[in-house]
Motif scaffolding. Sequence first.
Motif, PDB file in Angstrom:
ATOM      1  N   ARG A 265     -10.034 -11.407  11.679  1.00 16.23           N
ATOM      2  CA  ARG A 265      -8.884 -10.508  11.622  1.00 16.23           C
ATOM      3  C   ARG A 265      -8.946  -9.542  10.456  1.00 16.23           C
ATOM      4  O   ARG A 265      -8.049  -8.725  10.274  1.00 16.23           O
ATOM      5  CB  ARG A 265      -7.589 -11.325  11.517  1.00 16.23           C
ATOM      6  CG  ARG A 265      -7.327 -12.235  12.692  1.00 16.23           C
ATOM      7  CD  ARG A 265      -6.127 -13.124  12.468  1.00 16.23           C
ATOM      8  NE  ARG A 265      -4.935 -12.364  12.136  1.00 16.23           N
ATOM      9  CZ  ARG A 265      -3.760 -12.923  11.862  1.00 16.23           C
ATOM     10  NH1 ARG A 265      -3.641 -14.231  11.868  1.00 16.23           N
ATOM     11  NH2 ARG A 265      -2.716 -12.165  11.571  1.00 16.23           N
ATOM     12  N   ASP A 266      -9.981  -9.631   9.632  1.00 15.75           N
ATOM     13  CA  ASP A 266     -10.056  -8.755   8.462  1.00 15.75           C
ATOM     14  C   ASP A 266     -10.378  -7.328   8.876  1.00 15.75           C
ATOM     15  O   ASP A 266     -11.074  -7.075   9.868  1.00 15.75           O
ATOM     16  CB  ASP A 266     -11.109  -9.271   7.484  1.00 15.75           C
ATOM     17  CG  ASP A 266     -12.494  -9.308   8.099  1.00 15.75           C
ATOM     18  OD1 ASP A 266     -13.309  -8.421   7.781  1.00 15.75           O
ATOM     19  OD2 ASP A 266     -12.763 -10.213   8.915  1.00 15.75           O
ATOM     20  N   ALA A 267      -9.868  -6.405   8.118  1.00 16.74           N
ATOM     21  CA  ALA A 267      -9.991  -4.987   8.458  1.00 16.74           C
ATOM     22  C   ALA A 267     -11.441  -4.533   8.507  1.00 16.74           C
ATOM     23  O   ALA A 267     -11.820  -3.714   9.357  1.00 16.74           O
ATOM     24  CB  ALA A 267      -9.211  -4.138   7.463  1.00 16.74           C
ATOM     25  N   ALA A 268     -12.276  -5.043   7.606  1.00 17.70           N
ATOM     26  CA  ALA A 268     -13.677  -4.608   7.568  1.00 17.70           C
ATOM     27  C   ALA A 268     -14.404  -4.960   8.859  1.00 17.70           C
ATOM     28  O   ALA A 268     -15.157  -4.146   9.405  1.00 17.70           O
ATOM     29  CB  ALA A 268     -14.392  -5.238   6.376  1.00 17.70           C
TER      30      ALA A 268
ATOM     31  N   THR B  27      -7.190   2.817  15.961  1.00 17.69           N
ATOM     32  CA  THR B  27      -6.857   3.008  14.552  1.00 17.69           C
ATOM     33  C   THR B  27      -5.509   2.368  14.218  1.00 17.69           C
ATOM     34  O   THR B  27      -5.337   1.790  13.141  1.00 17.69           O
ATOM     35  CB  THR B  27      -6.829   4.497  14.196  1.00 17.69           C
ATOM     36  OG1 THR B  27      -8.075   5.097  14.554  1.00 17.69           O
ATOM     37  CG2 THR B  27      -6.601   4.700  12.707  1.00 17.69           C
ATOM     38  N   ALA B  28      -4.573   2.436  15.161  1.00 22.72           N
ATOM     39  CA  ALA B  28      -3.276   1.788  14.948  1.00 22.72           C
ATOM     40  C   ALA B  28      -3.453   0.284  14.773  1.00 22.72           C
ATOM     41  O   ALA B  28      -2.820  -0.322  13.897  1.00 22.72           O
ATOM     42  CB  ALA B  28      -2.343   2.074  16.119  1.00 22.72           C
ATOM     43  N   ASP B  29      -4.320  -0.316  15.571  1.00 17.75           N
ATOM     44  CA  ASP B  29      -4.587  -1.755  15.452  1.00 17.75           C
ATOM     45  C   ASP B  29      -5.179  -2.092  14.088  1.00 17.75           C
ATOM     46  O   ASP B  29      -4.871  -3.135  13.501  1.00 17.75           O
ATOM     47  CB  ASP B  29      -5.544  -2.204  16.558  1.00 17.75           C
ATOM     48  CG  ASP B  29      -4.898  -2.202  17.930  1.00 17.75           C
ATOM     49  OD1 ASP B  29      -3.658  -2.154  17.988  1.00 17.75           O
ATOM     50  OD2 ASP B  29      -5.632  -2.241  18.933  1.00 17.75           O
ATOM     51  N   LEU B  30      -6.040  -1.207  13.586  1.00 17.46           N
ATOM     52  CA  LEU B  30      -6.650  -1.427  12.271  1.00 17.46           C
ATOM     53  C   LEU B  30      -5.587  -1.389  11.175  1.00 17.46           C
ATOM     54  O   LEU B  30      -5.557  -2.252  10.284  1.00 17.46           O
ATOM     55  CB  LEU B  30      -7.725  -0.370  12.026  1.00 17.46           C
ATOM     56  CG  LEU B  30      -8.429  -0.398  10.661  1.00 17.46           C
ATOM     57  CD1 LEU B  30      -9.089  -1.749  10.424  1.00 17.46           C
ATOM     58  CD2 LEU B  30      -9.452   0.728  10.581  1.00 17.46           C
ATOM     59  N   VAL B  31      -4.699  -0.401  11.212  1.00 22.04           N
ATOM     60  CA  VAL B  31      -3.638  -0.284  10.206  1.00 22.04           C
ATOM     61  C   VAL B  31      -2.703  -1.487  10.286  1.00 22.04           C
ATOM     62  O   VAL B  31      -2.292  -2.046   9.259  1.00 22.04           O
ATOM     63  CB  VAL B  31      -2.864   1.031  10.393  1.00 22.04           C
ATOM     64  CG1 VAL B  31      -1.644   1.084   9.470  1.00 22.04           C
ATOM     65  CG2 VAL B  31      -3.768   2.229  10.117  1.00 22.04           C
ATOM     66  N   VAL B  32      -2.372  -1.904  11.513  1.00 25.40           N
ATOM     67  CA  VAL B  32      -1.509  -3.075  11.695  1.00 25.40           C
ATOM     68  C   VAL B  32      -2.145  -4.311  11.060  1.00 25.40           C
ATOM     69  O   VAL B  32      -1.474  -5.087  10.375  1.00 25.40           O
ATOM     70  CB  VAL B  32      -1.242  -3.320  13.191  1.00 25.40           C
ATOM     71  CG1 VAL B  32      -0.667  -4.723  13.407  1.00 25.40           C
ATOM     72  CG2 VAL B  32      -0.284  -2.283  13.732  1.00 25.40           C
ATOM     73  N   THR B  33      -3.442  -4.501  11.275  1.00 23.69           N
ATOM     74  CA  THR B  33      -4.132  -5.669  10.733  1.00 23.69           C
ATOM     75  C   THR B  33      -4.095  -5.671   9.210  1.00 23.69           C
ATOM     76  O   THR B  33      -3.835  -6.699   8.585  1.00 23.69           O
ATOM     77  CB  THR B  33      -5.592  -5.704  11.220  1.00 23.69           C
ATOM     78  OG1 THR B  33      -5.602  -5.804  12.647  1.00 23.69           O
ATOM     79  CG2 THR B  33      -6.338  -6.888  10.632  1.00 23.69           C
ATOM     80  N   VAL B  34      -4.359  -4.517   8.604  1.00 27.92           N
ATOM     81  CA  VAL B  34      -4.333  -4.422   7.144  1.00 27.92           C
ATOM     82  C   VAL B  34      -2.937  -4.741   6.606  1.00 27.92           C
ATOM     83  O   VAL B  34      -2.776  -5.528   5.668  1.00 27.92           O
ATOM     84  CB  VAL B  34      -4.768  -3.011   6.689  1.00 27.92           C
ATOM     85  CG1 VAL B  34      -4.508  -2.823   5.199  1.00 27.92           C
ATOM     86  CG2 VAL B  34      -6.239  -2.786   6.993  1.00 27.92           C
TER      87      VAL B  34
ATOM     88  N   VAL C 139      -3.577  10.516   4.402  1.00 32.75           N
ATOM     89  CA  VAL C 139      -2.682  11.296   5.265  1.00 32.75           C
ATOM     90  C   VAL C 139      -2.609  10.674   6.659  1.00 32.75           C
ATOM     91  O   VAL C 139      -1.525  10.511   7.235  1.00 32.75           O
ATOM     92  CB  VAL C 139      -3.148  12.762   5.343  1.00 32.75           C
ATOM     93  CG1 VAL C 139      -2.328  13.529   6.375  1.00 32.75           C
ATOM     94  CG2 VAL C 139      -3.047  13.431   3.982  1.00 32.75           C
ATOM     95  N   SER C 140      -3.760  10.324   7.197  1.00 32.14           N
ATOM     96  CA  SER C 140      -3.791   9.709   8.523  1.00 32.14           C
ATOM     97  C   SER C 140      -3.078   8.366   8.522  1.00 32.14           C
ATOM     98  O   SER C 140      -2.272   8.063   9.413  1.00 32.14           O
ATOM     99  CB  SER C 140      -5.234   9.530   8.982  1.00 32.14           C
ATOM    100  OG  SER C 140      -5.294   8.833  10.212  1.00 32.14           O
ATOM    101  N   THR C 141      -3.356   7.551   7.511  1.00 29.84           N
ATOM    102  CA  THR C 141      -2.734   6.233   7.432  1.00 29.84           C
ATOM    103  C   THR C 141      -1.218   6.343   7.324  1.00 29.84           C
ATOM    104  O   THR C 141      -0.478   5.561   7.928  1.00 29.84           O
ATOM    105  CB  THR C 141      -3.289   5.462   6.218  1.00 29.84           C
ATOM    106  OG1 THR C 141      -4.712   5.358   6.339  1.00 29.84           O
ATOM    107  CG2 THR C 141      -2.685   4.074   6.123  1.00 29.84           C
ATOM    108  N   ARG C 142      -0.744   7.331   6.572  1.00 27.48           N
ATOM    109  CA  ARG C 142       0.706   7.531   6.411  1.00 27.48           C
ATOM    110  C   ARG C 142       1.368   7.778   7.766  1.00 27.48           C
ATOM    111  O   ARG C 142       2.478   7.271   8.028  1.00 27.48           O
ATOM    112  CB  ARG C 142       0.947   8.717   5.470  1.00 27.48           C
ATOM    113  CG  ARG C 142       2.416   9.090   5.257  1.00 27.48           C
ATOM    114  CD  ARG C 142       3.098   8.095   4.334  1.00 27.48           C
ATOM    115  NE  ARG C 142       4.464   8.492   4.039  1.00 27.48           N
ATOM    116  CZ  ARG C 142       4.821   9.219   2.985  1.00 27.48           C
ATOM    117  NH1 ARG C 142       3.885   9.631   2.132  1.00 27.48           N
ATOM    118  NH2 ARG C 142       6.074   9.503   2.770  1.00 27.48           N
ATOM    119  N   ARG C 143       0.703   8.500   8.668  1.00 21.85           N
ATOM    120  CA  ARG C 143       1.272   8.768   9.996  1.00 21.85           C
ATOM    121  C   ARG C 143       1.438   7.479  10.787  1.00 21.85           C
ATOM    122  O   ARG C 143       2.461   7.266  11.440  1.00 21.85           O
ATOM    123  CB  ARG C 143       0.388   9.743  10.769  1.00 21.85           C
ATOM    124  CG  ARG C 143       0.341  11.154  10.215  1.00 21.85           C
ATOM    125  CD  ARG C 143      -0.409  12.068  11.164  1.00 21.85           C
ATOM    126  NE  ARG C 143       0.259  12.157  12.444  1.00 21.85           N
ATOM    127  CZ  ARG C 143      -0.316  12.601  13.561  1.00 21.85           C
ATOM    128  NH1 ARG C 143      -1.587  12.954  13.550  1.00 21.85           N
ATOM    129  NH2 ARG C 143       0.363  12.667  14.690  1.00 21.85           N
TER     130      ARG C 143
END
Length: 222
Positions: free
Chosen positions: A85-88, A158-165, A187-191
């Motif tokens: 489940r880690d982001a990397a 990408t949304a799944d990646l941000v959610v995991t982090v 900027v992208s992550t903030r969205r």
Amino acid sequence: MTRVLVVDDDFMVARIHQGFVERVPGFTVVGAVHTGAAAIEAVGRLRPDLVLLDIYLPDISGLEVLQRLRREAGAVDVIAITAARDAATIKNALHGGVAHYIIKPFAFDTLQERLERYAQAVARLRETPAAVQADVDRFFGGSGDSAPVLPKGLSTATADLVVTVLRDSDTDLSAAECAARAGLSRVSTRRYLEHLVQTGKAQVRLRYGGAGRPEHRYLWRG
């Protein structure tokens, strides 16, 4: 029929996944193996259409298997099925071109939905000389015929990646901190973080420091 190779280090888990696949119309399991080396050999020998690939394997990482399949097998598609489940790991799997990423444990319905979505996308792309956006959305995890769940310009992967982090963090994160962990731009992550707040999946806190605007801190709510 979509021919599937199951790769999992646990014999019983592999058998369960095989049973899941066999319950989905249009899919058949052509083999089940339990090491990375066996997976690479089986892909060359059996020529499956799709590989359900575990990441934690006893000899080599599933990520290395993925890289070698891309170099040697080319056209085979891969769905990662793993407890990682880690982001990397998720980021490396996405870079390796997985069609989906499913975190263990999961119910049959989860795999069924991913397999059916995959089959529909592949069938549409085979039948369509030039794909339209709905075809592309369907293949990359969007809803295709219905309105997209995410705002325009945001991707499911990408949304799944941000959610995991955010979900795996022990504390709230700023957009910059979340971006650094995910390997994305601030900027992208903030969205993505603002979208999670709007949908009730995350909450935002304001941290007041020195002069200037307060810092926005994001916390996973689920």
